[in-house]
Design a protein around this motif. Structure first.
Motif, short mmCIF file in Angstrom:
data_model
loop_
_atom_site.label_atom_id
_atom_site.label_comp_id
_atom_site.label_asym_id
_atom_site.label_seq_id
_atom_site.Cartn_x
_atom_site.Cartn_y
_atom_site.Cartn_z
N TRP A 13 0.83 -1.20 0.00
CA TRP A 13 0.00 0.00 0.00
C TRP A 13 0.86 1.26 0.00
CZ3 TRP A 13 -4.23 -1.26 4.23
CH2 TRP A 13 -5.08 -2.24 3.74
N THR A 16 0.62 6.21 3.25
CA THR A 16 -0.50 6.42 4.16
C THR A 16 -1.77 5.93 3.48
OG1 THR A 16 -1.02 8.68 3.41
CG2 THR A 16 0.55 8.45 5.25
N VAL A 17 -2.73 5.52 4.31
CA VAL A 17 -4.03 5.07 3.79
C VAL A 17 -5.14 5.70 4.61
CG1 VAL A 17 -3.19 2.88 2.85
CG2 VAL A 17 -3.97 2.97 5.21
N ASP A 18 -6.34 5.68 4.07
CA ASP A 18 -7.46 6.25 4.81
C ASP A 18 -7.85 5.34 5.98
OD1 ASP A 18 -9.52 4.32 3.93
OD2 ASP A 18 -9.34 5.31 1.99
N ARG A 21 -9.67 1.94 5.22
CA ARG A 21 -8.79 0.88 4.71
C ARG A 21 -7.96 0.28 5.84
NH1 ARG A 21 -5.00 1.76 -0.64
NH2 ARG A 21 -4.87 -0.43 -1.22
N VAL A 46 -1.32 7.92 13.31
CA VAL A 46 -2.32 8.62 12.51
C VAL A 46 -1.87 10.06 12.28
CG1 VAL A 46 -4.73 9.37 12.39
CG2 VAL A 46 -4.15 7.19 13.50
N ASP A 48 -2.96 13.87 10.72
CA ASP A 48 -4.17 14.64 10.50
C ASP A 48 -3.85 15.84 9.62
OD1 ASP A 48 -6.56 16.01 10.56
OD2 ASP A 48 -6.77 15.92 12.74
N SER A 51 -7.94 15.59 6.98
CA SER A 51 -8.54 14.26 7.03
C SER A 51 -7.49 13.34 7.64
CB SER A 51 -8.95 13.79 5.63
OG SER A 51 -7.81 13.64 4.81
N LYS A 52 -7.94 12.36 8.34
CA LYS A 52 -7.02 11.45 9.02
C LYS A 52 -6.44 10.44 8.04
CE LYS A 52 -8.50 12.49 13.43
NZ LYS A 52 -8.60 13.91 13.31
N ARG A 53 -5.13 10.16 8.19
CA ARG A 53 -4.43 9.17 7.37
C ARG A 53 -3.62 8.28 8.31
NH1 ARG A 53 -6.02 8.59 2.33
NH2 ARG A 53 -3.95 7.85 1.77
N THR A 56 1.12 3.58 6.90
CA THR A 56 1.12 2.16 6.55
C THR A 56 2.21 1.38 7.28
OG1 THR A 56 0.18 2.69 4.40
CG2 THR A 56 1.21 0.54 4.62
#
Length: 66
Positions: A13, A16-18, A21, A46, A48, A51-53, A56
């Motif tokens: 991945w 970073t991912v949402d 996910r 996490v 910020d 939006s939070k990411r 990975t």
């Protein structure tokens, strides 16, 4: 859940991912992950940016330790 990603898939991945996910990868709901983030108890790093990411690499470490 049969649709959980494998550790090898997660390793592929982006950096970073949402939150959705990431929650799916560890087998919890999106709502539960947001609750953990809000209380400072998220087992992953996490970021910020409005939006939070989820980072990975921290997700991979968590899955490797399981």
């Amino acid at each position: 859940m049969n649709d959980l990603p494998t550790l090898d898939e997660v390793r592929g991945w982006p950096a970073t991912v949402d939150v959705s996910r990431a929650a799916k990868a560890i087998g919890i709901s999106r709502a539960q992950m947001y609750r953990l983030i809000a209380t400072g108890e998220a087992p992953v790093r996490v970021l910020d940016f409005g939006s939070k990411r989820v980072v990975t690499a921290s997700l991979v470490r968590l899955l490797e330790a399981a």
